[in-house]
Design an enzyme around this catalytic site. Sequence first.
Site, PDB file in Angstrom:
ATOM      1  N   HIS A  89       3.166  29.720  -4.967  1.00  0.00           N
ATOM      2  CA  HIS A  89       2.553  29.859  -6.289  1.00  0.00           C
ATOM      3  C   HIS A  89       1.902  31.222  -6.485  1.00  0.00           C
ATOM      4  O   HIS A  89       1.637  31.622  -7.624  1.00  0.00           O
ATOM      5  CB  HIS A  89       1.552  28.725  -6.545  1.00  0.00           C
ATOM      6  CG  HIS A  89       0.249  28.848  -5.831  1.00  0.00           C
ATOM      7  ND1 HIS A  89      -0.031  28.198  -4.640  1.00  0.00           N
ATOM      8  CD2 HIS A  89      -0.892  29.547  -6.135  1.00  0.00           C
ATOM      9  CE1 HIS A  89      -1.255  28.471  -4.266  1.00  0.00           C
ATOM     10  NE2 HIS A  89      -1.801  29.298  -5.143  1.00  0.00           N
ATOM     11  N   ASP A 145       5.148  25.002  -0.813  1.00  0.00           N
ATOM     12  CA  ASP A 145       4.278  26.076  -1.319  1.00  0.00           C
ATOM     13  C   ASP A 145       4.152  27.225  -0.318  1.00  0.00           C
ATOM     14  O   ASP A 145       3.048  27.721  -0.053  1.00  0.00           O
ATOM     15  CB  ASP A 145       2.893  25.540  -1.676  1.00  0.00           C
ATOM     16  CG  ASP A 145       2.140  26.512  -2.607  1.00  0.00           C
ATOM     17  OD1 ASP A 145       2.803  27.334  -3.272  1.00  0.00           O
ATOM     18  OD2 ASP A 145       0.896  26.443  -2.654  1.00  0.00           O
ATOM     19  N   GLY A 166      -7.907  33.176  -5.200  1.00  0.00           N
ATOM     20  CA  GLY A 166      -7.702  34.420  -4.463  1.00  0.00           C
ATOM     21  C   GLY A 166      -7.512  34.187  -2.980  1.00  0.00           C
ATOM     22  O   GLY A 166      -6.925  35.006  -2.279  1.00  0.00           O
ATOM     23  N   ASN A 167      -8.021  33.039  -2.458  1.00  0.00           N
ATOM     24  CA  ASN A 167      -7.820  32.689  -1.058  1.00  0.00           C
ATOM     25  C   ASN A 167      -6.396  32.224  -0.767  1.00  0.00           C
ATOM     26  O   ASN A 167      -5.963  32.242   0.394  1.00  0.00           O
ATOM     27  CB  ASN A 167      -8.773  31.559  -0.637  1.00  0.00           C
ATOM     28  CG  ASN A 167     -10.128  32.068  -0.197  1.00  0.00           C
ATOM     29  OD1 ASN A 167     -11.114  31.867  -0.885  1.00  0.00           O
ATOM     30  ND2 ASN A 167     -10.174  32.717   0.948  1.00  0.00           N
ATOM     31  N   SER A 168      -5.702  31.740  -1.783  1.00  0.00           N
ATOM     32  CA  SER A 168      -4.377  31.164  -1.580  1.00  0.00           C
ATOM     33  C   SER A 168      -3.467  32.122  -0.825  1.00  0.00           C
ATOM     34  O   SER A 168      -3.336  33.293  -1.179  1.00  0.00           O
ATOM     35  CB  SER A 168      -3.728  30.820  -2.924  1.00  0.00           C
ATOM     36  OG  SER A 168      -4.380  29.736  -3.525  1.00  0.00           O
TER      37      SER A 168
END
Length: 385
Positions: A125, A155, A228-230
Site C-alpha cells: 500500500h 501487503d 509513515g511507519n508502514s
Amino acid sequence: MEELRSERHPARAEIRKRVLALLLVFAAGVACGAVGYHVPVHRIAGISPADGQQNGTQTPPVRPTTPGGLCGAESNVIQVARAVGPAVVTIVNMQRPSGSSELRRAGFGSGFIVRSDGLILTNHHVVAGADRVDVVTLGDDPIPARVLGADPRIDIAVLQVERRNLPVVPIGSSDRLQVGQQAIAIGNSLGFERTVTVGVLSALDRAIPGAGTPLRDLIQTDAAIHPGNSGGPLLDSCGRAIGVNTAAVRGPAGTGGIGFAVPINTAMRAVDDVTRHGRIIVPWMGISYAEISENLARAYDLPVEEGVIVSAVAANSPAARAGLRSGDIIVSLDGAPLTSAGRLQELIREADVGQRVQLGILRDGRRQTLTLVLEEMPREQTVGG
C-alpha cells in the site's frame, strides 16, 4: 493559689521564666528563618554531601551498567537503534495527477534494506498507484527505485535501487515468536525519520479486514505504529527483523491504537519469489482457523491440546475440494505435527502451488486423512490461510 505556689518554690518559677524566654527566641528564629541562620539537612542527618551527591548529580539507586550511565534495557534499545537505523529508508510515492505532466508526492512510508546490493522491503500500500517510487537512504538524495513485485494479499512490495555496499537489517524468524517478547519499531512516523518506538508482542496470528482481501497471520504489537511507519521493520531485542509494520487500528480518541506487522518469513518468501519467478506467489488452502492451546482445549473439551481448529472454509477453495469442514481439527500436515498455527503457516509457505499435501484431521473424535492440492491465493478473497 498560683501565686502561693510560686512563693513556696522560687527555683521552679525561675526555670519556667527561662524556658518561656527560650521559646520566644526560638519562635522568632523560625519566623525569620528565611533570612536568618540555616542548618543544612545533611548536617542534621549526619550525611556528608559526598554520600548522596557528586558534582551536583544524585547517585541513582541502581548502579549504571553502561558507559552512558544507563541501568536497564534501554541500553539494548539504543544499540539496536544505532545499528539498524541506517538501513531504514524513506519510500516516496510519486504520482502524476490527472491532466498534469508533473509528478507530485502522493504519499510516503518506510522500508528497510535486506540486501547490500539495494533490495528493499516495504508494504504494497506504500507504493500502490505510483508512477515513480523514490527511496531516500541515510544522508542521500532520493534514488529512483524499481518495483520488482508488490502484492496486496500479503501487503508486501520488493524494491530495487542501483546502489552497492548498503547497510542491511539482519533477518530473524517469525515462526518462533512468543507473546510478551520485546518489539522495537523503526520508521518515518508522521514524517519524522527513523523514529524508534518500543513495546512487546501482544498477540500472534491476528487478522484484520482489508479492501477485498483481509490480512491474516499478522503480528500484533503495542509498539506505536503511526502513519509513515508502514513498511519499516519490527525488530526483536537483538535487532533482527521479525516483521514488516503494516497497519494500526485506532480506538476512540485518547485510547491509542494497536499495531500490526506482516511476519518476516512471509515477506522473505516474497523476496525469494520475486528473484526466482519475477512475481509474488502465495500458496493457499482457503480456511480460517484458530490455534488450539491447553486453555482452549480445556474450555471446549477438545480431544487434543495442539493443532488448529477450522472456523471457516472458502467456497471453491482447495480446502473445500478436499472435503475440509468447519470444526475439523488439523493435527498434522504431511506427517509433521502442527504444534502451533505458526507451524502451519511455515509448512504452507515452504510448499509450492500445485503441491499435494496430506492433512491429518480429527472429526467427531475420529482421525482421518485428507488430500489437499495447494493453489495460488486469489487476488480477491475473504477467507485466508
